[in-house]
Motif scaffolding. Structure first.
Motif, PDB file in Angstrom:
ATOM      1  N   MET A 151      67.415  43.906  91.622  1.00 39.60           N
ATOM      2  CA  MET A 151      67.730  42.688  92.363  1.00 39.60           C
ATOM      3  C   MET A 151      67.567  41.482  91.437  1.00 39.60           C
ATOM      4  O   MET A 151      66.608  41.422  90.669  1.00 39.60           O
ATOM      5  CB  MET A 151      66.753  42.549  93.531  1.00 39.60           C
ATOM      6  CG  MET A 151      66.979  41.311  94.350  1.00 39.60           C
ATOM      7  SD  MET A 151      65.644  41.051  95.505  1.00 39.60           S
ATOM      8  CE  MET A 151      64.374  40.473  94.421  1.00 39.60           C
ATOM      9  N   ASP A 153      66.943  37.600  91.628  1.00 36.96           N
ATOM     10  CA  ASP A 153      66.550  36.563  92.585  1.00 36.96           C
ATOM     11  C   ASP A 153      67.246  35.234  92.235  1.00 36.96           C
ATOM     12  O   ASP A 153      67.746  35.044  91.123  1.00 36.96           O
ATOM     13  CB  ASP A 153      65.016  36.403  92.550  1.00 36.96           C
ATOM     14  CG  ASP A 153      64.484  35.901  93.886  1.00 36.96           C
ATOM     15  OD1 ASP A 153      65.277  35.380  94.682  1.00 36.96           O
ATOM     16  OD2 ASP A 153      63.262  36.030  94.115  1.00 36.96           O
ATOM     17  N   ASP A 154      67.211  34.298  93.194  1.00 40.59           N
ATOM     18  CA  ASP A 154      67.901  33.011  92.989  1.00 40.59           C
ATOM     19  C   ASP A 154      67.322  32.225  91.819  1.00 40.59           C
ATOM     20  O   ASP A 154      68.013  31.398  91.214  1.00 40.59           O
ATOM     21  CB  ASP A 154      67.787  32.149  94.261  1.00 40.59           C
ATOM     22  CG  ASP A 154      68.359  32.880  95.464  1.00 40.59           C
ATOM     23  OD1 ASP A 154      69.280  33.694  95.272  1.00 40.59           O
ATOM     24  OD2 ASP A 154      67.870  32.660  96.587  1.00 40.59           O
ATOM     25  N   ASP A 155      66.050  32.453  91.491  1.00 41.49           N
ATOM     26  CA  ASP A 155      65.440  31.724  90.375  1.00 41.49           C
ATOM     27  C   ASP A 155      65.700  32.393  89.022  1.00 41.49           C
ATOM     28  O   ASP A 155      65.146  31.990  88.002  1.00 41.49           O
ATOM     29  CB  ASP A 155      63.923  31.593  90.602  1.00 41.49           C
ATOM     30  CG  ASP A 155      63.222  32.948  90.652  1.00 41.49           C
ATOM     31  OD1 ASP A 155      63.901  33.990  90.467  1.00 41.49           O
ATOM     32  OD2 ASP A 155      61.999  32.977  90.865  1.00 41.49           O
ATOM     33  N   GLN A 157      64.970  35.490  88.164  1.00 44.93           N
ATOM     34  CA  GLN A 157      64.075  36.618  87.853  1.00 44.93           C
ATOM     35  C   GLN A 157      64.685  37.905  88.423  1.00 44.93           C
ATOM     36  O   GLN A 157      65.029  37.960  89.600  1.00 44.93           O
ATOM     37  CB  GLN A 157      62.684  36.387  88.474  1.00 44.93           C
ATOM     38  CG  GLN A 157      61.714  37.524  88.233  1.00 44.93           C
ATOM     39  CD  GLN A 157      61.408  37.736  86.758  1.00 44.93           C
ATOM     40  OE1 GLN A 157      60.913  36.845  86.078  1.00 44.93           O
ATOM     41  NE2 GLN A 157      61.736  38.937  86.243  1.00 44.93           N
ATOM     42  N   TYR A 159      64.281  42.035  89.241  1.00 38.24           N
ATOM     43  CA  TYR A 159      63.249  43.027  89.564  1.00 38.24           C
ATOM     44  C   TYR A 159      63.877  44.408  89.611  1.00 38.24           C
ATOM     45  O   TYR A 159      65.025  44.569  90.047  1.00 38.24           O
ATOM     46  CB  TYR A 159      62.629  42.726  90.934  1.00 38.24           C
ATOM     47  CG  TYR A 159      61.958  41.378  90.995  1.00 38.24           C
ATOM     48  CD1 TYR A 159      60.628  41.223  90.619  1.00 38.24           C
ATOM     49  CD2 TYR A 159      62.665  40.256  91.431  1.00 38.24           C
ATOM     50  CE1 TYR A 159      60.011  39.975  90.674  1.00 38.24           C
ATOM     51  CE2 TYR A 159      62.054  39.012  91.485  1.00 38.24           C
ATOM     52  CZ  TYR A 159      60.727  38.876  91.106  1.00 38.24           C
ATOM     53  OH  TYR A 159      60.123  37.645  91.163  1.00 38.24           O
ATOM     54  N   LYS A 171      59.059  43.516  86.790  1.00 41.53           N
ATOM     55  CA  LYS A 171      59.991  42.433  86.466  1.00 41.53           C
ATOM     56  C   LYS A 171      60.815  42.877  85.273  1.00 41.53           C
ATOM     57  O   LYS A 171      60.305  43.577  84.385  1.00 41.53           O
ATOM     58  CB  LYS A 171      59.214  41.184  86.065  1.00 41.53           C
ATOM     59  CG  LYS A 171      58.559  40.468  87.214  1.00 41.53           C
ATOM     60  CD  LYS A 171      57.901  39.208  86.664  1.00 41.53           C
ATOM     61  CE  LYS A 171      57.203  38.454  87.746  1.00 41.53           C
ATOM     62  NZ  LYS A 171      56.439  37.334  87.215  1.00 41.53           N
ATOM     63  N   LYS A 219      67.941  40.560  98.438  1.00 42.51           N
ATOM     64  CA  LYS A 219      67.543  39.306  99.066  1.00 42.51           C
ATOM     65  C   LYS A 219      68.749  38.741  99.808  1.00 42.51           C
ATOM     66  O   LYS A 219      69.877  38.814  99.310  1.00 42.51           O
ATOM     67  CB  LYS A 219      67.113  38.303  98.001  1.00 42.51           C
ATOM     68  CG  LYS A 219      66.608  37.013  98.609  1.00 42.51           C
ATOM     69  CD  LYS A 219      66.299  35.992  97.539  1.00 42.51           C
ATOM     70  CE  LYS A 219      65.525  34.833  98.132  1.00 42.51           C
ATOM     71  NZ  LYS A 219      65.373  33.758  97.154  1.00 42.51           N
ATOM     72  N   LYS A 222      66.828  34.061 102.098  1.00 45.74           N
ATOM     73  CA  LYS A 222      65.366  33.914 101.924  1.00 45.74           C
ATOM     74  C   LYS A 222      64.565  35.148 102.347  1.00 45.74           C
ATOM     75  O   LYS A 222      63.349  35.173 102.213  1.00 45.74           O
ATOM     76  CB  LYS A 222      64.819  32.697 102.679  1.00 45.74           C
ATOM     77  CG  LYS A 222      65.367  31.401 102.151  1.00 45.74           C
ATOM     78  CD  LYS A 222      64.584  30.242 102.712  1.00 45.74           C
ATOM     79  CE  LYS A 222      65.183  28.950 102.174  1.00 45.74           C
ATOM     80  NZ  LYS A 222      64.881  27.818 102.992  1.00 45.74           N
ATOM     81  N   TYR A 224      63.532  39.051 101.852  1.00 49.45           N
ATOM     82  CA  TYR A 224      63.600  40.181 100.921  1.00 49.45           C
ATOM     83  C   TYR A 224      63.583  41.466 101.744  1.00 49.45           C
ATOM     84  O   TYR A 224      62.843  41.559 102.740  1.00 49.45           O
ATOM     85  CB  TYR A 224      62.419  40.166  99.954  1.00 49.45           C
ATOM     86  CG  TYR A 224      62.467  38.978  99.034  1.00 49.45           C
ATOM     87  CD1 TYR A 224      63.129  39.058  97.810  1.00 49.45           C
ATOM     88  CD2 TYR A 224      61.903  37.755  99.406  1.00 49.45           C
ATOM     89  CE1 TYR A 224      63.205  37.957  96.970  1.00 49.45           C
ATOM     90  CE2 TYR A 224      61.979  36.649  98.579  1.00 49.45           C
ATOM     91  CZ  TYR A 224      62.628  36.749  97.358  1.00 49.45           C
ATOM     92  OH  TYR A 224      62.726  35.663  96.528  1.00 49.45           O
ATOM     93  N   LYS A 244      58.298  37.509  99.910  1.00 47.70           N
ATOM     94  CA  LYS A 244      58.329  37.401  98.446  1.00 47.70           C
ATOM     95  C   LYS A 244      58.838  38.723  97.882  1.00 47.70           C
ATOM     96  O   LYS A 244      58.672  39.766  98.528  1.00 47.70           O
ATOM     97  CB  LYS A 244      56.928  37.119  97.910  1.00 47.70           C
ATOM     98  CG  LYS A 244      56.438  35.775  98.372  1.00 47.70           C
ATOM     99  CD  LYS A 244      55.241  35.333  97.585  1.00 47.70           C
ATOM    100  CE  LYS A 244      54.890  33.919  98.002  1.00 47.70           C
ATOM    101  NZ  LYS A 244      53.473  33.711  98.123  1.00 47.70           N
ATOM    102  N   PRO A 245      59.396  38.686  96.670  1.00 53.07           N
ATOM    103  CA  PRO A 245      60.004  39.927  96.151  1.00 53.07           C
ATOM    104  C   PRO A 245      58.990  41.045  95.965  1.00 53.07           C
ATOM    105  O   PRO A 245      59.358  42.215  95.977  1.00 53.07           O
ATOM    106  CB  PRO A 245      60.602  39.490  94.812  1.00 53.07           C
ATOM    107  CG  PRO A 245      59.955  38.192  94.479  1.00 53.07           C
ATOM    108  CD  PRO A 245      59.577  37.551  95.771  1.00 53.07           C
TER     109      PRO A 245
END
Ligand code: FUB
Length: 455
Positions: A151, A153-155, A157, A159, A171, A219, A222, A224, A244-245
Motif C-alpha cells: 500500500m 499512503d497519501d504521505d 510512505q 507499506y 515500511k 486505504k 482515511k 485503513y 493508522k496504517p
C-alpha cells in the motif's frame, strides 16, 4: 495436458451458462490483485496448472479491461525463472505503481533458505517486461512468508504486509525495493482479528474469527483496511479496519462468507475503477476446476456510508459492462468476455494469441460500438499448419444475425500469420455483442487467431 481443459469445456458446453464469472476461461487464474491504472483495470494473478494436485505454480499472469467485461490476456511476463533464487510455488502477489514504475511483489520458494521468501520485480509498464529488482529476496527463510500485499499512503510512505498464519508488516523505502527498519508482526488479538493466531488459541473458547492468509491492505477515505482469508479451511474473507496504517486493527466481520465456490482457499483484492468499486476473489468454478484449479471472479459492490464493507456473495453473473469497444480499431483476439474451448499462447514476436481452436469452440466479445455507419468487411490475422477452418461472426447471440464467415486457410505454420478478409453479408450499426463461432474438421486443431478488425 493442454487438451484436457479444452475437452472438458467441449463436454460441458451446454452446462456453461453465459456469465462473466470466472473472468478468464483460457487458463486457471488465482489470487487476484487488481490495480486501476489510467483507462484500464489490470489484474495480476497466479496460475494453477491443469490437473494439479497441489499449488504447483510456476508463473504469474496479467489481464486488463477498460469495461470490466472484455479482458485482454497479457500473458505471463513474470515467472519463477525471473528470480534466480526461486525454485517453486509462484504464489500470491500484488503490483503497485510508483513514479511511473510498476513494482510486482511476489512470494516463492527460495533455493537459498529452503523456505518461502518475498521478492520484488520491476517494470516500466503495467504489462512488463519485468525483472527481479534486486537479484535476491526482500525477506527470506520462513514458511510463513507468503502472500505479499502493498500500500502506498497519501504521505508517500509505502507499506508491505504478508504472512500465514501471522501478519508481518514493514515500511518500504522510497525506492520500493528495500525495507525501512524492522519487519514487525502485527499483534493478532481477538479485538483486531476476531481471534488470536491459531497457536495461541485456547481450547473450549469460541472466537468470532481468525486470520489465516492472503492479506490485502489498502486505504480509502482515511480508513485503513486489511482484508484476509479467514476461519481456516475452507476459507471465507473477513476484514479489519484501522485509523493508522499500522493499527491498532478492529475486527469488522465477514466480507465474503463461506459458500459453495468449489475452492477451499479464497483470496481477495479490491479496487475502485471509473467510479465503481470491485471485489476480486477466486473460486473453483471453471470446468474441472477446484481447490488446485482456481479461477478469478469479480463482483461490484458499494461501501456502506461509514466506510465498512457490505456482505458480498459470489455469483456466476459477475459485473455489468461500464464501457464499449470500437470494432473498427484492431482488437487482439485474446480480448474476450467469455470463451469456450480455446486456449492462449505467447511468443516474443506476436505476443499473446488465441490457440487450440477446434470445431465448436467460441469467443464472445461484448459491447462493440459500430457507430452509425456499417463496416463493409471483417479482417483477421490467422495462422495454420493444417487445413485451417472458418469463423462465423454472429451479432448478439450464437444464432444471431450472421455478419460474415471468414475462411482461415493453411498458412504454412502455426505462427505464419496471414491477414484474411470477408465481406459483410449484413449491415451492422450501434452497440452489439459478437459471437465468433469456429467451424472446421471435427477433432483437428484449425488455426491460431491473433487479431481482428471491421473496416
Ligand atoms: O495460490 C497459492 C496460495 O493459495 C496463496 O498464496 C494463498 O493465499 C492461497 O490462495
Amino acid at each position: 495436458m493442454k487438451r484436457t481443459l479444452l475437452s472438458i469445456f467441449m463436454a460441458t458446453a451446454t452446462a456453461v451458462s453465459f456469465g462473466q464469472n470466472p473472468i478468464v476461461q483460457t487458463n486457471y487464474t488465482t489470487d487476484p490483485a487488481p490495480m486501476a491504472d489510467g483507462d484500464r483495470m489490470y489484474v495480476y494473478t497466479g496460475h494453477d496448472e491443469d490437473n494439479a494436485n497441489f499449488f504447483w505454480m510456476n508463473d504469474w499472469r496479467v489481464y486488463s479491461s477498460a469495461d470490466m467485461v472484455n479482458w485482454t490476456d497479457h500473458g505471463s511476463p513474470l515467472s519463477l525463472a525471473s528470480f534466480s533464487w526461486a525454485d517453486g510455488r509462484a504464489w500470491a502477489a500484488q503490483t503497485i505503481k510508483r513514479n511511473g514504475k510498476y513494482y510486482w511483489y511476489v512470494c516463492a520458494h527460495s533455493k537459498l533458505s529452503g523456505a518461502m521468501a518475498i521478492g520484488v520485480a520491476v517494470g516500466d509498464s503495467p504489462t512488463g517486461p519485468f525483472k527481479d529488482a534486486i537479484g535476491k529476496p526482500l525477506a527470506d527463510g520462513n514458511w510463513d512468508y507468503i502472500d505479499p500485499t502493498v500500500m502506498l499512503d497519501d504521505d508517500g510512505q509505502a507499506y508491505l504486509c504478508w504472512g500465514n498464519p501471522r501478519i508481518y508488516f514493514c515500511k518500504l523505502n522510497k525506492d520500493m525495493v528495500s525495507i525501512d527498519g524492522q519487519v514487525e508482526k502485527i499483534p493478532m488479538t481477538a479485538e483486531g482479528f476476531g481471534g488470536p493466531t491459531f497457536s495461541e488459541r485456547q481450547k473450549g473458547v469460541k472466537y468470532k474469527d481468525s486470520y489465516v492468509e492472503g492479506p490485502w491492505i489498502m486505504k480509502r477515505n482515511k480508513h485503513y483496511y486489511l482484508l484476509y482469508a479467514a476461519g481456516g479451511v475452507p476459507e471465507h474473507i473477513a476484514y479489519s479496519m484501522a485509523k493508522k496504517p499500522f493499527g491498532p486493527w478492529k475486527y469488522m466481520g465477514e466480507v465474503m462468507p463461506l459458500s459453495n465456490t468449489g475452492s477451499f482457499t479464497n483470496h481477495c483484492g479490491v479496487a475502485d475503477f471509473k467510479g465503481h468499486s470491485y471485489f476480486f476473489y477466486h473460486t473453483g468454478k471453471l470446468p474441472k476446476g477446484g481447490g488446485f484449479g482456481r479461477s478469478v471472479a469479480v463482483e461490484e459492490f458499494k461501501y456502506n456510508k461509514d466506510g465498512s464493507f457490505p456482505i458480498i456473495q459470489p455469483t456466476s453473473t459477475g459485473v455489468q459492462p461500464i464501457g464499449t469497444m470500437n470494432p473498427k480499431n484492431r482488437v487482439e483476439a485474446e480480448t474476450m468476455a467469455f470463451s469456450k474451448g480455446v486456449r492462449v499462447e505467447q511468443n516474443e514476436e506476436t505476443g499473446v494469441y488465441v490457440s487450440d481452436i477446434h470445431n465448436g469452440d467460441s469467443i464472445v466479445v461484448r459491447m462493440l460500438d459500430f457507430g452509425t455507419t456499417s463496416p463493409k468487411s471483417f479482417t483477421a490475422s490467422v495462422a495454420s499448419a493444417l487445413q485451417g477452418g472458418k469463423v462465423e461472426v454472429h451479432a448478439d447471440k450464437p444464432d444471431g444475425k450472421l455478419l460474415c464467415t471468414l475462411t482461415a486457410p493453411y498458412t504454412g505454420g502455426w505462427e505464419k500469420w496471414q491477414t484474411v478478409d470477408a465481406n459483410l453479408n449484413e449491415e451492422i450499426t450501434g452497440v452489439h455483442d459478437l459471437y465468433f463461432l469456429f467451424k472446421g474438421n471435427q477433432g483437428a486443431k484449425l488455426f491460431n487467431f491473433d487479431w481482428w478488425q471491421f473496416k
